[in-house]
Design a protein around this motif. Sequence first.
Motif, PDB file in Angstrom:
ATOM      1  N   PHE A  15     121.711  -2.053  85.949  1.00 15.11           N
ATOM      2  CA  PHE A  15     122.095  -2.496  86.719  1.00 15.11           C
ATOM      3  C   PHE A  15     123.213  -3.502  85.985  1.00 15.11           C
ATOM      4  N   PRO A  16     123.822  -2.659  84.466  1.00 11.84           N
ATOM      5  CA  PRO A  16     124.630  -3.251  84.039  1.00 11.84           C
ATOM      6  C   PRO A  16     125.197  -5.048  83.964  1.00 11.84           C
ATOM      7  N   GLU A  17     125.765  -4.539  85.720  1.00 12.19           N
ATOM      8  CA  GLU A  17     126.708  -6.112  86.008  1.00 12.19           C
ATOM      9  C   GLU A  17     126.612  -5.840  87.369  1.00 12.19           C
ATOM     10  N   PRO A  18     126.737  -7.499  87.775  1.00 15.62           N
ATOM     11  CA  PRO A  18     126.488  -7.435  88.877  1.00 15.62           C
ATOM     12  C   PRO A  18     127.005  -7.610  90.084  1.00 15.62           C
ATOM     13  N   PRO A  19     126.674  -7.358  91.083  1.00 10.39           N
ATOM     14  CA  PRO A  19     127.983  -7.030  92.660  1.00 10.39           C
ATOM     15  C   PRO A  19     128.766  -8.225  92.671  1.00 10.39           C
ATOM     16  N   GLU A  20     129.616  -7.839  93.140  1.00 12.51           N
ATOM     17  CA  GLU A  20     131.236  -9.109  93.097  1.00 12.51           C
ATOM     18  C   GLU A  20     130.086 -10.467  94.058  1.00 12.51           C
ATOM     19  N   SER A  21     130.974 -11.154  93.472  1.00 17.58           N
ATOM     20  CA  SER A  21     129.999 -12.402  93.973  1.00 17.58           C
ATOM     21  C   SER A  21     131.117 -12.430  95.392  1.00 17.58           C
ATOM     22  N   GLY A  22     130.141 -12.975  96.838  1.00 19.18           N
ATOM     23  CA  GLY A  22     129.825 -13.597  98.105  1.00 19.18           C
ATOM     24  C   GLY A  22     129.818 -12.115  98.839  1.00 19.18           C
ATOM     25  N   GLU A  23     129.293 -10.866  98.520  1.00 17.86           N
ATOM     26  CA  GLU A  23     129.254  -9.908  98.962  1.00 17.86           C
ATOM     27  C   GLU A  23     128.136 -10.272 100.017  1.00 17.86           C
ATOM     28  N   MET A  24     127.443  -9.050 100.668  1.00 21.00           N
ATOM     29  CA  MET A  24     127.024  -9.167 101.833  1.00 21.00           C
ATOM     30  C   MET A  24     125.480  -8.918 101.503  1.00 21.00           C
ATOM     31  N   LEU A  25     125.284  -8.334  99.850  1.00 19.37           N
ATOM     32  CA  LEU A  25     124.233  -8.582  99.275  1.00 19.37           C
ATOM     33  C   LEU A  25     123.848  -9.622  98.752  1.00 19.37           C
ATOM     34  N   ASN A  26     123.950 -10.690  98.282  1.00 15.48           N
ATOM     35  CA  ASN A  26     123.745 -11.514  97.694  1.00 15.48           C
ATOM     36  C   ASN A  26     122.562 -12.333  99.083  1.00 15.48           C
ATOM     37  N   CYS A  27     121.742 -13.260  99.090  1.00 16.03           N
ATOM     38  CA  CYS A  27     120.817 -13.756  99.606  1.00 16.03           C
ATOM     39  C   CYS A  27     120.977 -13.268 101.217  1.00 16.03           C
ATOM     40  N   SER A  28     119.548 -12.576 102.088  1.00 15.36           N
ATOM     41  CA  SER A  28     118.949 -12.060 102.404  1.00 15.36           C
ATOM     42  C   SER A  28     119.290 -12.926 104.058  1.00 15.36           C
ATOM     43  N   ASP A  29     120.721 -12.301 104.453  1.00 12.65           N
ATOM     44  CA  ASP A  29     120.950 -13.632 106.112  1.00 12.65           C
ATOM     45  C   ASP A  29     120.458 -12.510 106.409  1.00 12.65           C
ATOM     46  N   ILE A  30     120.767 -10.801 106.062  1.00 15.96           N
ATOM     47  CA  ILE A  30     120.086  -9.567 107.382  1.00 15.96           C
ATOM     48  C   ILE A  30     118.705 -10.153 107.192  1.00 15.96           C
ATOM     49  N   GLY A  31     118.054 -10.495 106.680  1.00 19.13           N
ATOM     50  CA  GLY A  31     116.686 -11.132 107.254  1.00 19.13           C
ATOM     51  C   GLY A  31     115.453 -10.030 106.336  1.00 19.13           C
ATOM     52  N   VAL A  32     114.087  -9.866 106.470  1.00 17.29           N
ATOM     53  CA  VAL A  32     113.171  -9.674 105.878  1.00 17.29           C
ATOM     54  C   VAL A  32     111.775  -9.804 106.586  1.00 17.29           C
ATOM     55  N   LEU A  33     111.725  -8.339 106.352  1.00 16.37           N
ATOM     56  CA  LEU A  33     109.575  -8.742 107.307  1.00 16.37           C
ATOM     57  C   LEU A  33     108.752  -9.841 106.739  1.00 16.37           C
ATOM     58  N   GLY A  34     108.402 -11.217 107.426  1.00 19.47           N
ATOM     59  CA  GLY A  34     107.826 -11.519 106.764  1.00 19.47           C
ATOM     60  C   GLY A  34     106.402 -11.529 105.264  1.00 19.47           C
ATOM     61  N   VAL A  35     105.516  -9.595 105.530  1.00 21.08           N
ATOM     62  CA  VAL A  35     104.934  -9.901 104.640  1.00 21.08           C
ATOM     63  C   VAL A  35     105.612  -8.880 102.992  1.00 21.08           C
ATOM     64  N   LEU A  36     106.688  -8.162 103.363  1.00 20.19           N
ATOM     65  CA  LEU A  36     107.339  -7.496 102.468  1.00 20.19           C
ATOM     66  C   LEU A  36     106.789  -8.612 101.101  1.00 20.19           C
ATOM     67  N   PRO A  37     107.299  -9.671 100.766  1.00 20.63           N
ATOM     68  CA  PRO A  37     107.900 -10.322  99.828  1.00 20.63           C
ATOM     69  C   PRO A  37     105.669 -10.708  99.131  1.00 20.63           C
TER      70      PRO A  37
END
Lengths: 77, 77, 361, 361
Positions: free
Chosen positions: D168-190
Amino acid sequence: MGILLFGVAKDIIGVALLEKPAQVRDVASLKAWLYEAYPGLRQLKSMMIAVNRTYAADSQVINEQDEVAVIPPVSGG
Amino acid sequence: MGILLFGVAKDIIGVALLEKPAQVRDVASLKAWLYEAYPGLRQLKSMMIAVNRTYAADSQVINEQDEVAVIPPVSGG
Amino acid sequence: MDRYDRQTRLEGFGPQKQALLQQAKVLVIGAGGLGVPVLQYLTAMGIGRIGIVEHDTVSVTNLQRQVLYHTADQGQPKVTLAAKRLQALNPEVTHVVHDTWLTTENALELFAAYDVIVDCSDNFGTRYLVNDACVITGKPLVYGAIYKYEGQVSVFNYQEGATYRCLFPEPPESGEMLNCSDIGVLGVLPGIIGCYQANETVKVITGIGTPLRNQLMTIDTLHNNHLVFNISPVAANRQITALQANYEQTVCEVAGVQSLSVDELAQWQENNTHFTLLDVREIDEWEICHISPSLHIPMGEVMQRMAALPADMPIAVLCHHGMRSRAVAQRLVAAGFKRIYNVEGGIHAWACAIDDQMQTY
Amino acid sequence: MDRYDRQTRLEGFGPQKQALLQQAKVLVIGAGGLGVPVLQYLTAMGIGRIGIVEHDTVSVTNLQRQVLYHTADQGQPKVTLAAKRLQALNPEVTHVVHDTWLTTENALELFAAYDVIVDCSDNFGTRYLVNDACVITGKPLVYGAIYKYEGQVSVFNYQEGATYRCLFPEPPESGEMLNCSDIGVLGVLPGIIGCYQANETVKVITGIGTPLRNQLMTIDTLHNNHLVFNISPVAANRQITALQANYEQTVCEVAGVQSLSVDELAQWQENNTHFTLLDVREIDEWEICHISPSLHIPMGEVMQRMAALPADMPIAVLCHHGMRSRAVAQRLVAAGFKRIYNVEGGIHAWACAIDDQMQTY
């Protein structure tokens, strides 16, 4: 074999597997088509395309029987 | 495709991949050959044989291009 | 300020699936290498009730993989420690302590009170007992097992699916090399496999994704090879109606005599570690000096009086200089005792280093 | 009585590989979802020195996946808690606390003191900073990242292999949906992904097996799909000689205003939780009564005086009955502040439930 979608690409496009349109013949045309059909992908800037489980540069030709994967970056931790 | 060995079968036989001898034509003859060539396997009593990623009964025929796996039971926790 | 916010906002999970977790009752067999990550993540994610079946105490050799325990916990019962630590992580979960081994006497009644059984045991006897009891009580079984650098994961007896006996109809011969992992294991492997078991447990409870029903996943952590094999249920294996009389369950521990310094022995006493100090000197030596409390059985009588020795806690064997005790320790290990320690230097070393009031001879 | 017995008796590992672990120095960036299992298992297995870079405090929403922390730890700094708990697991490991975010100022000096860097961060800015600093200092990078039910693992910059920028040569645009996981994550995945990172770290240190050099492994935990993709190193990505001026690292937290009861507020005070109490009432209200310590900025002035607010700890916003404070809290969240709490019921509820000496109005 179709196009496998990962991460946020799967969410933006809404499915896990896409059929490859006939006009897509290489990675460059795949990206162009994806960005046009799904403008939400543009914010990713970088997006890895793999053909047959190998990272593929823009010039890489895509044949009908190839397995293609679209892998966006992921930041979560 | 050869015979993939797992767990203690890999240790008893000493390699991770075996070539299939010509006389092995089904799962029963595979087991017979393995038990004779590697008597240490006999203590396992049960040993799962998979052909092309599917559990195979003794009667299952093995062809040259098949992927065969030998999966012994594992108890560790 | 919701503890489960990251799951309730997760697409495909949400408050509905979270509620299913909170209503679920999961029984985890074993709080060792596999059990620890299973318990940690099921607790964190908010399972309603988690039962823990374990009768072992913490040994220092557990600590390279059983990350819930502390060095100072040696000799303490795992199940009470686990419940205490897990409560600190998430007091909304009810942890039920079953401080016992799983046996043919208790298995059916225990299983009946839970929705899902997670097999984190470490010996074939218990694994077959778990399978058969799941079939009889109709409970799904989340299976995980490890060997060196490899692991297996599956979900058995779920929605009329295959059972453990559909893969491996009979256990290996008892007492052979496969049982217990004297061969060793890399510490992180049970972490990987246990996390997969926790993940499959969540799938079974909530219905998300595809559980490993009628599938066996093998994981080779040295080369990151993951294979999924398809299995067919064998109807006969679902017809079990009674447990066998005997599954020859074994208590797995590191084989061989372990060394204990007098400093470590003093530490055990100070920490109230559960162990027995076995003094194998002759009666006249014992009368000169001895450490309290200890069990005195002269060397020549130990093997006849084995029944007097506790089977469920470490035994530290002591003599004058550590030679006779080593011979006794080796005989006890050969007789099947686990966690046998030789006190290096014997009571003489104790008198020199720890108790300078003690008479030497 | 050797702590690492199960590893030293493991074929292909043995005392030689154990000694390599004990000599190794590993820096873990982040002690959150991924960092916790990485730290637990690397500590258990006996890495010699483990540095932890983390500046966050424990929030209740962390606890569905960050199993090292306790409910009572809320508001306390993760890095000191982690070091304390990990020491209890294995005091033979040296844990070095770096109570800071990773920045362009500290990254190169920090990395220089370690052999392997493990990226357990949660935002693109930090991930690109970690990559570039690894290239500049010549350190192998064990990468892991998660999204919903999926994870990625790789080993970058190892033996002239590919780097993060080769994927991934460049980071995604700042401030967009990908950054930080406000979308949630199942606890055991990490848990799963972090364990794989710990496993790859051991491979890099000891040379066992095949690390994911020039490979990206993707894991779909819903369907147990594991794919390994081959990557080619791009020479230009290994020519980085200086860090960028700014990586736009972000501090990830749950979005939105969280609720805080006056009981919880009292608890925070009692526990010496790190937080700021922001009172947004007018000056005449403040003079009638207030809670000490608190920062008083009337509602109308808060947005102009935002620079006076701490960015690195929770802020609890207080007014008379909890209405004005909620509006202010929402504005602060919209302005990019993380971990903003509204004190429900305001100072009136405090006077009724907590401090009956306080004057009401």
